[in-house]
Design an enzyme around this catalytic site. Structure first.
Site, PDB file in Angstrom:
ATOM      1  N   CYS A 280       0.977  -1.026  -0.284  1.00 36.57           N
ATOM      2  CA  CYS A 280      -0.067   0.032   0.103  1.00 36.57           C
ATOM      3  C   CYS A 280       0.556   1.351   0.113  1.00 36.57           C
ATOM      4  O   CYS A 280       0.404   2.792   0.438  1.00 36.57           O
ATOM      5  CB  CYS A 280      -0.783   0.409   1.073  1.00 36.57           C
ATOM      6  SG  CYS A 280      -3.064  -1.129   1.089  1.00 36.57           S
ATOM      7  N   SER A 284       7.729   3.077  -0.295  1.00 33.97           N
ATOM      8  CA  SER A 284       8.124   4.423  -0.911  1.00 33.97           C
ATOM      9  C   SER A 284       7.584   5.268   0.031  1.00 33.97           C
ATOM     10  O   SER A 284       8.035   6.503  -0.046  1.00 33.97           O
ATOM     11  CB  SER A 284       7.150   4.087  -2.553  1.00 33.97           C
ATOM     12  OG  SER A 284       5.391   4.005  -1.807  1.00 33.97           O
ATOM     13  N   ASP A 297       9.169  -0.938   7.724  1.00 34.67           N
ATOM     14  CA  ASP A 297       7.979  -2.696   8.590  1.00 34.67           C
ATOM     15  C   ASP A 297       7.897  -2.308   9.855  1.00 34.67           C
ATOM     16  O   ASP A 297       6.556  -2.377  10.292  1.00 34.67           O
ATOM     17  CB  ASP A 297       9.194  -3.833   7.898  1.00 34.67           C
ATOM     18  CG  ASP A 297       8.133  -4.504   7.746  1.00 34.67           C
ATOM     19  OD1 ASP A 297       6.928  -4.630   7.663  1.00 34.67           O
ATOM     20  OD2 ASP A 297       8.236  -5.755   8.156  1.00 34.67           O
ATOM     21  N   ASN A 393       5.176 -10.634  -4.241  1.00 35.16           N
ATOM     22  CA  ASN A 393       6.308 -10.664  -3.495  1.00 35.16           C
ATOM     23  C   ASN A 393       7.162 -11.101  -3.997  1.00 35.16           C
ATOM     24  O   ASN A 393       8.370 -11.979  -3.318  1.00 35.16           O
ATOM     25  CB  ASN A 393       5.669 -12.121  -2.965  1.00 35.16           C
ATOM     26  CG  ASN A 393       5.229 -12.091  -1.064  1.00 35.16           C
ATOM     27  OD1 ASN A 393       5.582 -10.595  -1.274  1.00 35.16           O
ATOM     28  ND2 ASN A 393       5.216 -12.222  -0.529  1.00 35.16           N
ATOM     29  N   ALA A 394       7.983 -10.614  -4.986  1.00 32.89           N
ATOM     30  CA  ALA A 394       9.431 -10.792  -4.935  1.00 32.89           C
ATOM     31  C   ALA A 394       9.663  -9.657  -4.333  1.00 32.89           C
ATOM     32  O   ALA A 394       8.973  -8.374  -4.783  1.00 32.89           O
ATOM     33  CB  ALA A 394       9.851 -11.222  -7.328  1.00 32.89           C
TER      34      ALA A 394
HETATM   35  C1  SPV Z   1       4.700  -7.148   4.734  1.00 29.19           C
HETATM   36  O1  SPV Z   1       3.873  -8.568   4.370  1.00 29.19           O
HETATM   37  O2  SPV Z   1       4.268  -6.823   6.110  1.00 29.19           O
HETATM   38  C2  SPV Z   1       6.297  -7.262   5.255  1.00 29.19           C
HETATM   39  C3  SPV Z   1       7.121  -9.172   4.627  1.00 29.19           C
HETATM   40  O3  SPV Z   1       6.974  -7.262   5.551  1.00 29.19           O
HETATM   41  S1  SPV Z   1       6.919  -9.986   5.745  1.00 29.19           S
HETATM   42  O4  SPV Z   1       8.279 -10.803   5.772  1.00 29.19           O
HETATM   43  O5  SPV Z   1       6.492 -11.616   5.069  1.00 29.19           O
HETATM   44  O6  SPV Z   1       6.080  -9.790   6.576  1.00 29.19           O
HETATM   45 MN    MN Z   2       5.040  -6.150   7.089  1.00 30.08          MN
END
Ligand code: SPV
Ligand code: MN
Length: 629
Positions: A280, A284, A297, A393-394
């Site tokens: 979302c 960025s 994150d 999801n790459a």
């Molecule tokens: C997410 O999908 O919110 C991510 C990647 O940050 S994961 O490691 O799959 O959670």
């Molecule tokens: Mn995440």
């Protein structure tokens, strides 16, 4: 080390590894490692500390054992996760197979995926039994948050995947020395992972037996028969679930949020934390050109010295690579196309170079990708197109340390002061592009707890379906929803100046389905939020929050993007869409009627919002221009 643990580790560890374990002087660590080794039965075990030699060892092991392949550019490698078809693969977090192990007598929210602890433990330990045979296991020590700070949480990871261990080196701060200094009795989170049986491409072969089980009683996460980072990298979403419970016990917040600094007038920096569901615009936003990234994150928020302060839990990015191109993400694109350590995952490789959808240049029509030898037009056994890079999801894994736009307070032990919190979802027809809550509680309820996002190609199923995802953390919640919301409300309560709360929507469309904003408009919204935090812009009190004034945005569009911002665009973007907003309230109230003990303030806040919307509708109709408020 206790004789009993030493006995179980005998023959598996060399002298150096044993000495590193012994130097920690922590029987709980030896116990966890001895148990993991006795269970997984690896051929050998390498214990790593924070030294560059051990980090280099892991990096070279990942290539040696074929979990990664070196690419043409120095430092670049590629890793593939399992793929049989778009429906059967190891390319995403497995929600169904991720469960909390709940001890007898404990109640977890009915909305969380859970199983009885005893039987769950025997199931997952059964799958892990002997799973590491024929391989080496790696014992790693990391820290969540900066080391030696009020935020720090020590972690021990045992894994037989050098790819997982290598990813963790790029994403987390080393934690061996911290744990050694803490000595006997130090608390830590535990992660035990095995990729399980591998196929000829070195990808997990038995993903039908994939399990991610979270033992909340012992702060331990078990993960097996998977390699995808979201299921395996202990310190990422697995630790988040444990951290939410620790934060609940201790009175702070563990959030699925980016953290960034925004440059304001006169050289000042204002910090923002933001929660957006996957795909979302979270990364960025954190990476906006000209601003300062801290993390993309995970953030921990604590009250220190009467202020809300936050740290990035990580020191790297595991980011979605699709659409990273020189125009939209210049900083990341530069990192991905120059010498330096990068793990690419599930991209297309041709002549030693990585390619991905939306990279802004031509993609070859042949190569090797997550499906093996690939050529354009290939379909999977279910007849779905095999795209060159895995759609949605790459990813790429890089350390933040090489970014030129990294804020200099990444390792500040007291974190940075949070001026604003932002909630953002993918919403085609309801919310305005940016608005500010009337106060902390209004923002937590009307924006955070009411967050919805439309599904994208990144998730299985139909696109464009609105999904409820409070604070973009629903999938990781490990405490009752009501408790989590109450903790958020309480966090801002006795702060003299709680962070301002904002909502953004980058995805608003017109009736014809055309996006109403350009991709970089968010660079303007963030500057407006910065001014609001500092009390330097007026807000128009609308029914759902405070809206920007046209004049302020016009000035900012010119200043930030060099663009003339027409008043007609402002009116189209910031018109209050009352029927859509009322429909959203209906959906959210419906969700919370099914949540045990939802705070009364939640219903009161939503009811007040409904009242304001209806009053405006009565006075001015269904669609009200911001100029008419
Ligand atoms: C997410 O999908 O919110 C991510 C990647 O940050 S994961 O490691 O799959 O959670
Ligand atoms: Mn995440």
């Amino acid at each position: 080390m206790e004789a009993e643990h030493a006995e179980r580790l005998k023959g598996k560890l060399d002298g150096a590894s044993l000495a590193k374990l012994q130097a920690l002087n922590n029987p709980d660590v030896s116990e966890f490692v001895a148990d993991a080794v006795a269970l997984g039965k690896p051929d050998s075990v390498k214990v790593c500390d924070d030294s560059p030699e051990d980090i280099a060892y892991i990096r070279s092991r990942a290539v040696e054992i074929g979990e990664e392949t070196a690419l043409a550019t120095d430092g670049h490698t590629v890793h593939f996760d399992g793929f049989l078809s778009r429906k059967r693969n190891d390319q995403a977090r497995d929600k169904g197979a991720t469960k909390y192990l709940v001890p007898a007598g404990m109640k977890l929210d009915a909305k969380l995926n859970q199983t009885e602890r005893g039987s769950g433990l025997s199931e997952v330990r059964g799958l892990l039994d002997g799973a590491m045979k024929g391989r080496q296991a790696y014992v790693r020590f990391f820290c969540l948050g900066p080391t030696d700070s009020p935020f720090s949480i020590s972690c021990v990871q045992v894994t037989d995947s050098a790819y997982v261990a290598h990813s963790e080196d790029l994403l987390y701060r080393g934690g061996y020395e911290q744990l050694r200094r803490a000595g006997r009795g130090a608390e830590f989170f535990r992660f035990l992972h095995s990729a399980g049986r591998l196929d000829e491409r070195n990808t997990s072969a038995e993903t039908d037996k994939r399990r991610v089980y979270i033992d909340i009683a012992e702060n331990t996460v078990y993960s097996v028969n998977t390699q995808y980072g979201g299921n395996t990298i202990g310190l990422k979403k697995l630790a988040l679930r444990l951290a939410i419970r620790k934060a609940d016990r201790e009175g702070w917040l563990a959030e699925h949020m980016f953290l960034m600094g925004v440059n304001g007038p006169g050289g000042r920096v204002t910090y923002f934390a933001g929660a957006y569901p996957s795909a979302c615009g979270k990364t960025s936003t954190a990476m906006l050109p000209g601003e300062r990234i801290l993390g993309d994150d995970l953030a921990y928020l604590r009250k220190i010295g009467g202020e809300a302060r936050a740290v990035n839990v990580e020191e790297g990015i595991f980011g979605i690579i699709e659409n990273v191109n020189p125009d939209d993400d210049p900083e990341i694109y530069k990192i991905l196309t120059h010498t330096g350590e990068v793990i690419f995952s599930n991209v297309l490789v041709a002549d030693g170079r990585p390619y991905w959808i939306g990279m802004g240049s031509e993609i070859p029509d042949r190569g090797v990708n997550y499906a093996g030898e690939w050529h354009a037009g290939m379909t999977d056994p279910d007849g779905n197109e095999i795209t060159p890079s895995y759609k949605g999801n790459a990813r790429y894994t890089v350390s933040l340390r090489h970014l030129t736009n990294l804020d200099d307070r990444l390792d500040d032990p007291d974190g940075v002061p949070v001026g604003g919190v932002i909630y953002g979802g993918r919403d085609r027809d309801t919310a305005v592009p940016v608005q500010e809550a009337f106060d902390w509680a209004h923002g937590i309820i009307a924006y955070g707890a009411s967050l919805e996002s439309e599904s994208t190609a990144a998730t299985i199923g139909a696109e464009g379906v609105r999904t409820f995802d409070l604070m973009s953390i629903f999938q990781f919640l490990s405490i009752p929803l009501s408790k989590y919301i109450q903790n958020n409300l309480d966090f801002g309560k006795n702060l003299p100046q709680p962070p301002k709360v904002f909502a953004t929507n980058y995805w608003l469309k017109d009736e014809a389905g055309k996006y109403l904003n350009g991709k970089l408009d968010k660079a303007v919204w963030i500057k407006w939020m910065e001014l609001r935090v500092r009390g330097e812009a007026e807000g128009i009190a609308g029914p759902t929050g405070l809206l920007p004034m046209y004049e302020d945005l016009r000035r900012l569009f010119k200043q930030v993007l060099g663009k003339d911002y027409a008043q007609a665009d402002y009116v189209r973007q910031f018109t209050i869409r009352i029927p859509e907003n009322l429909a959203k309230l209906d959906r959210i109230e419906q969700v919370y009627r099914g949540v045990a003990d939802a705070p009364k303030l939640l219903f009161d806040t939503l009811a007040a919002q409904r009242k304001r919307l209806m009053a405006l509708q009565e006075a001015k109709g269904d669609y009200v221009s911001p100029l008419d408020i």
